[in-house]
Design a protein around this motif. Structure first.
Motif, PDB file in Angstrom:
ATOM      1  N   GLN A  55      17.999  -0.905  23.737  1.00 45.01           N
ATOM      2  CA  GLN A  55      18.370  -1.711  24.895  1.00 45.01           C
ATOM      3  C   GLN A  55      19.080  -0.861  25.940  1.00 45.01           C
ATOM      4  N   MET A  56      19.879   0.089  25.501  1.00 41.65           N
ATOM      5  CA  MET A  56      20.526   0.999  26.444  1.00 41.65           C
ATOM      6  C   MET A  56      19.496   1.788  27.236  1.00 41.65           C
ATOM      7  N   THR A  57      18.474   2.263  26.542  1.00 38.99           N
ATOM      8  CA  THR A  57      17.418   3.034  27.211  1.00 38.99           C
ATOM      9  C   THR A  57      16.658   2.163  28.199  1.00 38.99           C
ATOM     10  N   LEU A  58      16.309   0.943  27.774  1.00 36.99           N
ATOM     11  CA  LEU A  58      15.592   0.020  28.655  1.00 36.99           C
ATOM     12  C   LEU A  58      16.401  -0.275  29.913  1.00 36.99           C
ATOM     13  N   LEU A  59      17.685  -0.553  29.745  1.00 37.67           N
ATOM     14  CA  LEU A  59      18.534  -0.891  30.884  1.00 37.67           C
ATOM     15  C   LEU A  59      18.754   0.313  31.803  1.00 37.67           C
ATOM     16  N   THR A  60      18.913   1.491  31.230  1.00 35.79           N
ATOM     17  CA  THR A  60      19.097   2.689  32.052  1.00 35.79           C
ATOM     18  C   THR A  60      17.881   2.921  32.928  1.00 35.79           C
ATOM     19  N   ASP A  61      16.706   2.842  32.336  1.00 37.05           N
ATOM     20  CA  ASP A  61      15.475   3.031  33.115  1.00 37.05           C
ATOM     21  C   ASP A  61      15.350   1.974  34.211  1.00 37.05           C
ATOM     22  N   ALA A  62      15.707   0.733  33.874  1.00 37.75           N
ATOM     23  CA  ALA A  62      15.598  -0.356  34.850  1.00 37.75           C
ATOM     24  C   ALA A  62      16.580  -0.161  36.005  1.00 37.75           C
ATOM     25  N   LEU A  63      17.793   0.265  35.701  1.00 40.75           N
ATOM     26  CA  LEU A  63      18.792   0.492  36.747  1.00 40.75           C
ATOM     27  C   LEU A  63      18.368   1.627  37.672  1.00 40.75           C
TER      28      LEU A  63
ATOM     29  N   GLN B 114      23.496   9.519  21.744  1.00 41.79           N
ATOM     30  CA  GLN B 114      22.076   9.678  21.443  1.00 41.79           C
ATOM     31  C   GLN B 114      21.203   9.737  22.690  1.00 41.79           C
ATOM     32  N   ILE B 115      21.651   9.142  23.794  1.00 40.68           N
ATOM     33  CA  ILE B 115      20.773   9.079  24.960  1.00 40.68           C
ATOM     34  C   ILE B 115      21.311   9.780  26.207  1.00 40.68           C
ATOM     35  N   SER B 116      22.591  10.149  26.245  1.00 41.47           N
ATOM     36  CA  SER B 116      23.174  10.674  27.486  1.00 41.47           C
ATOM     37  C   SER B 116      22.476  11.942  27.975  1.00 41.47           C
ATOM     38  N   GLN B 117      22.036  12.798  27.043  1.00 42.83           N
ATOM     39  CA  GLN B 117      21.393  14.047  27.461  1.00 42.83           C
ATOM     40  C   GLN B 117      20.001  13.812  28.031  1.00 42.83           C
ATOM     41  N   LYS B 118      19.430  12.645  27.755  1.00 41.82           N
ATOM     42  CA  LYS B 118      18.105  12.301  28.287  1.00 41.82           C
ATOM     43  C   LYS B 118      18.177  12.001  29.785  1.00 41.82           C
ATOM     44  N   TYR B 119      19.396  11.648  30.257  1.00 46.14           N
ATOM     45  CA  TYR B 119      19.576  11.260  31.657  1.00 46.14           C
ATOM     46  C   TYR B 119      20.680  12.118  32.291  1.00 46.14           C
ATOM     47  N   PRO B 120      20.413  13.390  32.539  1.00 48.30           N
ATOM     48  CA  PRO B 120      21.463  14.292  33.030  1.00 48.30           C
ATOM     49  C   PRO B 120      22.020  13.927  34.401  1.00 48.30           C
ATOM     50  N   ASP B 121      21.255  13.221  35.214  1.00 46.12           N
ATOM     51  CA  ASP B 121      21.722  12.871  36.550  1.00 46.12           C
ATOM     52  C   ASP B 121      22.305  11.463  36.633  1.00 46.12           C
ATOM     53  N   PHE B 122      22.293  10.755  35.519  1.00 40.98           N
ATOM     54  CA  PHE B 122      22.810   9.390  35.470  1.00 40.98           C
ATOM     55  C   PHE B 122      24.237   9.441  34.942  1.00 40.98           C
ATOM     56  N   GLN B 123      25.130   8.662  35.545  1.00 43.04           N
ATOM     57  CA  GLN B 123      26.538   8.699  35.129  1.00 43.04           C
ATOM     58  C   GLN B 123      26.882   7.484  34.270  1.00 43.04           C
ATOM     59  N   PHE B 124      27.082   7.731  32.983  1.00 43.27           N
ATOM     60  CA  PHE B 124      27.554   6.696  32.067  1.00 43.27           C
ATOM     61  C   PHE B 124      29.078   6.732  32.015  1.00 43.27           C
ATOM     62  N   GLY B 125      29.677   5.565  31.906  1.00 43.82           N
ATOM     63  CA  GLY B 125      31.110   5.469  31.687  1.00 43.82           C
ATOM     64  C   GLY B 125      31.384   4.475  30.582  1.00 43.82           C
TER      65      GLY B 125
ATOM     66  N   PRO C  89      15.542 -12.670  26.211  1.00 44.07           N
ATOM     67  CA  PRO C  89      15.309 -11.221  26.121  1.00 44.07           C
ATOM     68  C   PRO C  89      15.453 -10.562  27.489  1.00 44.07           C
ATOM     69  N   ILE C  90      16.025  -9.375  27.508  1.00 44.13           N
ATOM     70  CA  ILE C  90      16.226  -8.676  28.776  1.00 44.13           C
ATOM     71  C   ILE C  90      14.892  -8.301  29.396  1.00 44.13           C
ATOM     72  N   SER C  91      14.755  -8.602  30.668  1.00 43.77           N
ATOM     73  CA  SER C  91      13.554  -8.229  31.420  1.00 43.77           C
ATOM     74  C   SER C  91      13.891  -7.018  32.282  1.00 43.77           C
ATOM     75  N   ALA C  92      13.271  -5.884  31.978  1.00 46.52           N
ATOM     76  CA  ALA C  92      13.517  -4.682  32.764  1.00 46.52           C
ATOM     77  C   ALA C  92      13.128  -4.904  34.224  1.00 46.52           C
TER      78      ALA C  92
END
Length: 218
Positions: free
Chosen positions: A26-34, A57-68, A192-195
């Motif tokens: 779900q984190m991956t789905l939401l990151t891609d959608a955002l 597990q996923i932060s390195q997949k999105y180097p330009d995305f800022q997670f907090g 269910p979350i809709s991307a």
């Protein structure tokens, strides 16, 4: 990325998603959608102790995305989040020990506040930005404008009630950035979350700020 650069990106882009996730998928789905909708910052509530592990597990997949990480109330959680790849930490209220830890790691820390007294205390301890919550009958752009007058140099991040229809009003009132949550997905929504829906709503927010006349955005 340096602490100053992280903060500058938050202020430049202005929009920070505030959404809960139930698992890594779900984190991956939401990151891609955002990202598709133009939002490149996401503050993850500590709704589950495994959140830092999922982030790792996923932060390195999105180097330009800022997670907090949000709702951080102790140093152990803050440290786990930072090691996992969190670019910034957010506390729900004044937590001096968490602020001190983040300063040692050179990670921006955003402190939750409601009043002038709480804002003053957070800044004195070393918070890098203030997460301004509604307080009693004080809310919305008016609340931001009043607090901006009290603290003209502080980084103010508004939370609560931000929508595509009023995001420019918050910005014009003095908000450096805004947390967006229920306008992306209502807390009571159990479907269910809709991307596609998340992307559509994120794009409406980002487009609202992009298309506003420059004179309307402070």
């Amino acid at each position: 990325m340096s602490k100053a650069s992280v903060l500058q990106r938050l202020c430049d882009d202005q929009l920070i998603a505030l959404l809960a996730a139930q698992d890594v998928e779900q984190m991956t789905l939401l990151t891609d959608a955002l990202i598709a909708g133009g939002i490149n910052h996401w503050e993850l509530p500590m709704s589950c102790p495994a959140i830092p592990d999922w982030l790792g597990q996923i932060s390195q997949k999105y180097p330009d995305f800022q997670f907090g990480l949000s709702t951080v109330i102790d140093t152990d959680t803050a440290r786990r989040g930072i090691i996992a790849g969190a670019r910034f930490i957010s506390t729900p209220a004044l937590r001096p020990e968490v602020i001190l830890l983040c300063r040692r790691y050179q990670i921006p820390v955003i402190c939750g506040v409601h009043s002038v007294k709480e804002m003053d205390a957070a800044l004195l301890v070393g918070a890098d930005a203030l997460k301004l919550y509604p307080s009693g009958d004080r809310f919305g752009p008016t609340h931001v404008r009043e607090m901006r007058a009290e603290f003209p140099d502080a980084k103010l991040f508004a939370v609560g009630g931000v929508t595509a229809a009023n995001a420019v009003d918050f910005s014009e009132a003095g908000a450096d950035a805004m947390f967006v949550s229920s306008c992306l997905r209502a807390p009571e929504d159990k479907a269910p979350i809709s991307a596609a829906t998340i992307t559509q709503k994120a794009k409406a927010l980002s487009d609202a700020l992009k298309t506003a006349p420059a004179s309307e955005i402070s």
